[in-house]
Design a protein around this motif. Structure first.
Motif, PDB file in Angstrom:
ATOM      1  N   VAL A  63       0.874  -1.162   0.000  1.00  0.00           N
ATOM      2  CA  VAL A  63       0.000   0.000   0.000  1.00  0.00           C
ATOM      3  C   VAL A  63       0.914   1.214   0.000  1.00  0.00           C
ATOM      4  N   ARG A  64       0.649   2.131  -0.912  1.00  0.00           N
ATOM      5  CA  ARG A  64       1.459   3.337  -1.013  1.00  0.00           C
ATOM      6  C   ARG A  64       0.598   4.536  -0.635  1.00  0.00           C
ATOM      7  N   VAL A  65       1.109   5.312   0.302  1.00  0.00           N
ATOM      8  CA  VAL A  65       0.425   6.523   0.735  1.00  0.00           C
ATOM      9  C   VAL A  65       1.371   7.689   0.487  1.00  0.00           C
ATOM     10  N   ASP A  66       0.941   8.610  -0.368  1.00  0.00           N
ATOM     11  CA  ASP A  66       1.701   9.822  -0.672  1.00  0.00           C
ATOM     12  C   ASP A  66       0.936  11.007  -0.098  1.00  0.00           C
ATOM     13  N   GLY A  67       1.350  11.478   1.065  1.00  0.00           N
ATOM     14  CA  GLY A  67       0.682  12.612   1.686  1.00  0.00           C
ATOM     15  C   GLY A  67      -0.791  12.337   1.908  1.00  0.00           C
ATOM     16  N   GLU A  68      -1.620  13.272   1.471  1.00  0.00           N
ATOM     17  CA  GLU A  68      -3.065  13.152   1.665  1.00  0.00           C
ATOM     18  C   GLU A  68      -3.782  12.454   0.514  1.00  0.00           C
ATOM     19  N   GLU A  69      -3.041  12.000  -0.494  1.00  0.00           N
ATOM     20  CA  GLU A  69      -3.661  11.307  -1.624  1.00  0.00           C
ATOM     21  C   GLU A  69      -4.265   9.981  -1.175  1.00  0.00           C
ATOM     22  N   ASP A  70      -5.216   9.484  -1.972  1.00  0.00           N
ATOM     23  CA  ASP A  70      -5.800   8.182  -1.688  1.00  0.00           C
ATOM     24  C   ASP A  70      -4.714   7.117  -1.779  1.00  0.00           C
ATOM     25  N   PRO A  71      -4.780   6.113  -0.918  1.00  0.00           N
ATOM     26  CA  PRO A  71      -3.787   5.034  -0.982  1.00  0.00           C
ATOM     27  C   PRO A  71      -3.887   4.262  -2.285  1.00  0.00           C
ATOM     28  N   ARG A  72      -2.748   3.792  -2.754  1.00  0.00           N
ATOM     29  CA  ARG A  72      -2.667   2.925  -3.927  1.00  0.00           C
ATOM     30  C   ARG A  72      -2.312   1.538  -3.419  1.00  0.00           C
ATOM     31  N   ILE A  73      -2.890   0.514  -4.045  1.00  0.00           N
ATOM     32  CA  ILE A  73      -2.774  -0.845  -3.513  1.00  0.00           C
ATOM     33  C   ILE A  73      -2.377  -1.821  -4.607  1.00  0.00           C
ATOM     34  N   TYR A  74      -1.515  -2.762  -4.242  1.00  0.00           N
ATOM     35  CA  TYR A  74      -1.190  -3.898  -5.103  1.00  0.00           C
ATOM     36  C   TYR A  74      -1.187  -5.145  -4.220  1.00  0.00           C
ATOM     37  N   VAL A  75      -1.835  -6.199  -4.691  1.00  0.00           N
ATOM     38  CA  VAL A  75      -1.865  -7.483  -3.990  1.00  0.00           C
ATOM     39  C   VAL A  75      -1.422  -8.554  -4.977  1.00  0.00           C
ATOM     40  N   SER A  76      -0.472  -9.399  -4.568  1.00  0.00           N
ATOM     41  CA  SER A  76       0.098 -10.402  -5.475  1.00  0.00           C
ATOM     42  C   SER A  76      -0.868 -11.521  -5.828  1.00  0.00           C
ATOM     43  N   ASP A  77      -1.750 -11.905  -4.916  1.00  0.00           N
ATOM     44  CA  ASP A  77      -2.732 -12.958  -5.177  1.00  0.00           C
ATOM     45  C   ASP A  77      -4.009 -12.613  -4.413  1.00  0.00           C
ATOM     46  N   ALA A  78      -4.950 -12.046  -5.116  1.00  0.00           N
ATOM     47  CA  ALA A  78      -6.172 -11.553  -4.482  1.00  0.00           C
ATOM     48  C   ALA A  78      -6.973 -12.668  -3.815  1.00  0.00           C
ATOM     49  N   ALA A  79      -7.072 -13.825  -4.456  1.00  0.00           N
ATOM     50  CA  ALA A  79      -7.848 -14.926  -3.882  1.00  0.00           C
ATOM     51  C   ALA A  79      -7.233 -15.401  -2.568  1.00  0.00           C
ATOM     52  N   ALA A  80      -5.924 -15.508  -2.515  1.00  0.00           N
ATOM     53  CA  ALA A  80      -5.254 -15.907  -1.274  1.00  0.00           C
ATOM     54  C   ALA A  80      -5.423 -14.826  -0.213  1.00  0.00           C
ATOM     55  N   ALA A  81      -5.301 -13.570  -0.601  1.00  0.00           N
ATOM     56  CA  ALA A  81      -5.452 -12.462   0.349  1.00  0.00           C
ATOM     57  C   ALA A  81      -6.873 -12.390   0.897  1.00  0.00           C
ATOM     58  N   ALA A  82      -7.852 -12.749   0.085  1.00  0.00           N
ATOM     59  CA  ALA A  82      -9.251 -12.694   0.512  1.00  0.00           C
ATOM     60  C   ALA A  82      -9.534 -13.654   1.661  1.00  0.00           C
ATOM     61  N   ARG A  83      -8.701 -14.661   1.802  1.00  0.00           N
ATOM     62  CA  ARG A  83      -8.869 -15.632   2.892  1.00  0.00           C
ATOM     63  C   ARG A  83      -8.151 -15.186   4.160  1.00  0.00           C
ATOM     64  N   SER A  84      -7.636 -13.971   4.156  1.00  0.00           N
ATOM     65  CA  SER A  84      -6.861 -13.443   5.273  1.00  0.00           C
ATOM     66  C   SER A  84      -7.523 -12.182   5.803  1.00  0.00           C
ATOM     67  N   SER A  85      -7.514 -12.018   7.106  1.00  0.00           N
ATOM     68  CA  SER A  85      -8.120 -10.810   7.677  1.00  0.00           C
ATOM     69  C   SER A  85      -7.356  -9.558   7.243  1.00  0.00           C
ATOM     70  N   TYR A  86      -6.049  -9.655   7.101  1.00  0.00           N
ATOM     71  CA  TYR A  86      -5.282  -8.492   6.648  1.00  0.00           C
ATOM     72  C   TYR A  86      -5.508  -8.242   5.163  1.00  0.00           C
ATOM     73  N   GLY A  87      -5.638  -9.292   4.408  1.00  0.00           N
ATOM     74  CA  GLY A  87      -5.903  -9.139   2.987  1.00  0.00           C
ATOM     75  C   GLY A  87      -7.251  -8.504   2.721  1.00  0.00           C
TER      76      GLY A  87
END
Length: 184
Positions: A60-84
């Motif tokens: 997750v990239r946060v540049d000042g007050e801009e909206d965060p930008r997000i990249y996830v390597s495997d969305a399906a695996a992340a969806a099974r995780s509370s942090y994902g």
């Protein structure tokens, strides 16, 4: 096993700190946590690294007050995780959180036939369709693949990283490998 760290870019280079995500419930909470890690709230870039060892990683990239930008390597695996689940926002998944009709529309027969008419049986499913997992979350990378391009990690390289060593590889390119290692 999970790992989470903040990398804040300052005038003196990258500073790393490990972080607990137990109190983080939303992407907004995560962005606020990242912003708190900076000295100059308006200009600094903060990267949040999250990893479930061997399964997936997220940036997750946060540049000042801009909206965060997000990249996830495997969305399906992340969806099974509370942090994902924090990272996989409705917007990222192409869902409208206010659309209660989405479930009802899926249940409707909208193939153009009237009740009682036979359906065309010679239609075969398109082999090129990407089928999402049971939760409606696609397998594989999802998000902003150009999230680190201006920092030296082009889209192609980011997409080629595998969970496990990815965060170290990214930190190495950023010149922050040593500071990340101190918080691992």
């Amino acid at each position: 096993m999970y790992f989470a760290a903040l990398l804040a870019r300052t005038e003196d280079g990258w500073e790393a700190s490990d972080t607990e995500l137990d109190d983080v419930e939303t992407l907004s909470d995560l962005a606020d946590l990242a912003r708190e890690a900076t000295v100059d709230y308006d200009d600094d870039t903060v990267l949040v690294f999250i990893e479930q060892e061997g399964a997936w990683f997220g940036v997750v990239r946060v540049d000042g007050e801009e909206d965060p930008r997000i990249y996830v390597s495997d969305a399906a695996a992340a969806a099974r995780s509370s942090y994902g689940e924090i990272l996989l926002t409705d917007e990222m998944l192409g869902r409208d959180p206010d659309d209660d009709r989405a479930v009802d529309l899926d249940a409707l027969d909208l193939d153009g036939t009237e009740d009682g008419e036979p359906e065309a049986s010679d239609a075969e499913p398109d082999a090129t369709d990407e089928t999402p997992g049971a939760s409606g979350v696609p397998s594989g990378p999802l998000g902003d693949t150009g999230i680190l391009a201006d920092l030296g990690v082009p889209e192609k390289d980011l997409l080629g990283l595998e969970a496990g060593d990815a965060l170290n590889d990214i930190a190495d390119v950023l010149g922050a490998a040593e500071v990340l290692e101190t918080v691992r």
